[in-house]
Design a protein around this motif. Structure first.
Motif, PDB file in Angstrom:
ATOM      1  N   ASN A   1       4.850  42.379  13.367  1.00 36.31           N
ATOM      2  CA  ASN A   1       3.674  43.451  13.077  1.00 36.31           C
ATOM      3  C   ASN A   1       3.032  43.691  14.355  1.00 36.31           C
ATOM      4  O   ASN A   1       2.449  44.843  14.564  1.00 36.31           O
TER       5      ASN A   1
ATOM      6  N   ARG B   1       0.529  46.650  15.066  1.00 38.36           N
ATOM      7  CA  ARG B   1      -0.322  46.517  13.905  1.00 38.36           C
ATOM      8  C   ARG B   1      -0.921  44.956  14.004  1.00 38.36           C
ATOM      9  O   ARG B   1      -0.537  44.160  13.361  1.00 38.36           O
TER      10      ARG B   1
ATOM     11  N   HIS C   1      -2.804  43.235  11.131  1.00 36.15           N
ATOM     12  CA  HIS C   1      -1.758  42.805  10.131  1.00 36.15           C
ATOM     13  C   HIS C   1      -0.993  41.526  10.603  1.00 36.15           C
ATOM     14  O   HIS C   1      -0.797  40.535   9.882  1.00 36.15           O
TER      15      HIS C   1
END
Length: 71
Positions: free
Chosen positions: A57, A62, A65
């Protein structure tokens, strides 16, 4: 009994985890993510899958996340 169950779960997900790692190494990130999540569906405390899914992630931009899986 809980320890024995954990050992059984760990053995059950080992081939799937290995495939997830191979996909990750090969750059097939979507496939790796699906496989890490499949490992976690069977063994939610699988440290390797949690760590590498967090890293994946992070790699894919991200970070929120990533923190979910790394903390």
């Amino acid at each position: 009994m809980a320890l024995a169950q954990t050992a059984i779960q760990g053995a059950d997900v080992a081939p799937l985890f290995e495939k997830a790692q191979a996909a990750h190494r090969d750059g097939a990130l979507a496939q790796a993510e699906k496989r890490y999540k499949a490992v976690l569906a069977r063994d939610p405390a699988h440290v390797g899958a949690l760590h590498l899914l967090g890293y994946l992630n992070y790699q894919t931009g991200r970070p929120a996340h990533a923190l979910h899986y790394l903390t």
